[in-house]
Design a protein around this motif. Structure first.
Motif, PDB file in Angstrom:
ATOM      1  N   LEU A 185       1.668   8.400   5.746  1.00 24.79           N
ATOM      2  CA  LEU A 185       2.080   7.326   4.851  1.00 24.79           C
ATOM      3  C   LEU A 185       3.535   6.909   5.054  1.00 24.79           C
ATOM      4  CD1 LEU A 185       0.206   8.511   1.630  1.00 24.79           C
ATOM      5  CD2 LEU A 185      -0.545   6.868   3.359  1.00 24.79           C
ATOM      6  N   ARG A 205       4.516   3.069   5.770  1.00 23.09           N
ATOM      7  CA  ARG A 205       5.493   2.295   4.970  1.00 23.09           C
ATOM      8  C   ARG A 205       6.544   1.638   5.861  1.00 23.09           C
ATOM      9  NH1 ARG A 205       5.510   6.885   2.097  1.00 23.09           N
ATOM     10  NH2 ARG A 205       4.057   6.917   0.372  1.00 23.09           N
ATOM     11  N   THR A 210       1.650  -7.538   1.738  1.00 23.19           N
ATOM     12  CA  THR A 210       0.960  -7.173   0.497  1.00 23.19           C
ATOM     13  C   THR A 210      -0.324  -6.414   0.801  1.00 23.19           C
ATOM     14  OG1 THR A 210       1.898  -9.073  -0.648  1.00 23.19           O
ATOM     15  CG2 THR A 210      -0.085  -8.093  -1.613  1.00 23.19           C
ATOM     16  N   SER A 256       0.567  -2.936   1.948  1.00 24.41           N
ATOM     17  CA  SER A 256       1.108  -2.166   0.813  1.00 24.41           C
ATOM     18  C   SER A 256      -0.005  -1.702  -0.121  1.00 24.41           C
ATOM     19  CB  SER A 256       2.116  -3.006   0.025  1.00 24.41           C
ATOM     20  OG  SER A 256       3.243  -3.285   0.812  1.00 24.41           O
ATOM     21  N   ARG A 257      -0.938  -2.578  -0.401  1.00 29.03           N
ATOM     22  CA  ARG A 257      -2.063  -2.212  -1.288  1.00 29.03           C
ATOM     23  C   ARG A 257      -2.931  -1.125  -0.662  1.00 29.03           C
ATOM     24  NH1 ARG A 257      -3.607  -8.243  -3.497  1.00 29.03           N
ATOM     25  NH2 ARG A 257      -1.915  -8.348  -5.012  1.00 29.03           N
ATOM     26  N   GLU A 260      -1.081   2.123  -0.956  1.00 27.31           N
ATOM     27  CA  GLU A 260      -1.156   2.564  -2.360  1.00 27.31           C
ATOM     28  C   GLU A 260      -2.520   3.178  -2.671  1.00 27.31           C
ATOM     29  OE1 GLU A 260      -1.101   0.431  -6.698  1.00 27.31           O
ATOM     30  OE2 GLU A 260       0.308  -0.318  -5.193  1.00 27.31           O
ATOM     31  N   ALA A 261      -3.570   2.566  -2.173  1.00 28.87           N
ATOM     32  CA  ALA A 261      -4.923   3.096  -2.393  1.00 28.87           C
ATOM     33  C   ALA A 261      -5.074   4.462  -1.714  1.00 28.87           C
ATOM     34  CB  ALA A 261      -5.964   2.123  -1.859  1.00 28.87           C
ATOM     35  N   GLU A 279      -2.627   6.581  -1.148  1.00 30.06           N
ATOM     36  CA  GLU A 279      -1.836   7.520  -1.944  1.00 30.06           C
ATOM     37  C   GLU A 279      -2.600   7.952  -3.190  1.00 30.06           C
ATOM     38  OE1 GLU A 279       2.788   6.252  -1.052  1.00 30.06           O
ATOM     39  OE2 GLU A 279       1.628   5.020  -2.441  1.00 30.06           O
ATOM     40  N   ASN A 280      -3.247   7.005  -3.845  1.00 31.61           N
ATOM     41  CA  ASN A 280      -4.020   7.311  -5.046  1.00 31.61           C
ATOM     42  C   ASN A 280      -5.193   8.236  -4.717  1.00 31.61           C
ATOM     43  OD1 ASN A 280      -2.343   5.799  -6.695  1.00 31.61           O
ATOM     44  ND2 ASN A 280      -3.635   3.973  -6.560  1.00 31.61           N
TER      45      ASN A 280
END
Length: 173
Positions: free
Chosen positions: A139, A143, A156, A159-160, A163-164, A166-167
């Motif tokens: 990750l 980034r 975007t 980034s999304r 984020e997914a 990471e979640n």
């Protein structure tokens, strides 16, 4: 094909001006045509060689030899400098940057991507590398690639996705 048509059309026009003029024009155009064709073939060979070097680097990395992979990628970059056509050079650079990212040379991949002349191709390459790195859990590199993207939509999107990932990771997936 277009070059061949232009050559034929010019020769036909020169023939109307007389045999001496036609012979002079045909000799000149033929040598230019041969030069263009030779350059096209040199670009093709250099693009193919750079691609082969990048693929060998990928295989060296997969066998556990990162130093050899990095050295081979350096050769691929040197080979790509011999490519004069923008599109063919772009194809080579995209391939090289992708392999650099895969072997863990994030800074090298960023430099190579930055050398891609087309902003669209550059951002697409950075987005693809960001998604690929995020998929394998890298990750931090993902980034860095995302931060280098200039197109807001692609940035975007990347980034999304990060984020997914990471979640999902935080939930144990």
């Amino acid at each position: 094909m277009r070059v061949t048509f232009l050559l034929a059309a010019t020769l036909w026009t020169a023939a109307w001006a007389g045999p001496v003029h036609a012979e002079a024009v045909s000799g000149s155009l033929l040598s230019e045509f041969v030069t263009i064709e030779e350059e096209f073939e040199r670009d093709n060979r250099a693009r193919e060689l750079a691609g082969q070097q990048a693929n060998i680097a990928r295989n060296e990395f997969r066998r556990g030899d990162q130093p050899a992979a990095l050295a081979r990628l350096k050769q691929a970059l040197e080979t790509s400098t011999r490519i004069r056509g923008i599109r063919k050079r772009t194809v080579a650079l995209v391939n090289i940057a992708s392999v650099q990212a895969e072997v863990g040379d994030t800074q090298g991949a960023l430099r190579t991507a930055a050398s891609i002349e087309s902003l669209t191709e550059r951002d697409s390459t950075l987005r693809t590398m960001a998604l690929d790195r995020a998929k394998v859990g890298d990750l931090a590199s993902a980034r860095q690639f995302t931060d280098a993207i200039q197109d807001n939509s692609k940035k975007t999107d990347a980034s999304r996705y990060i984020e997914a990932q990471e979640n999902a990771k935080s939930l144990g997936f």
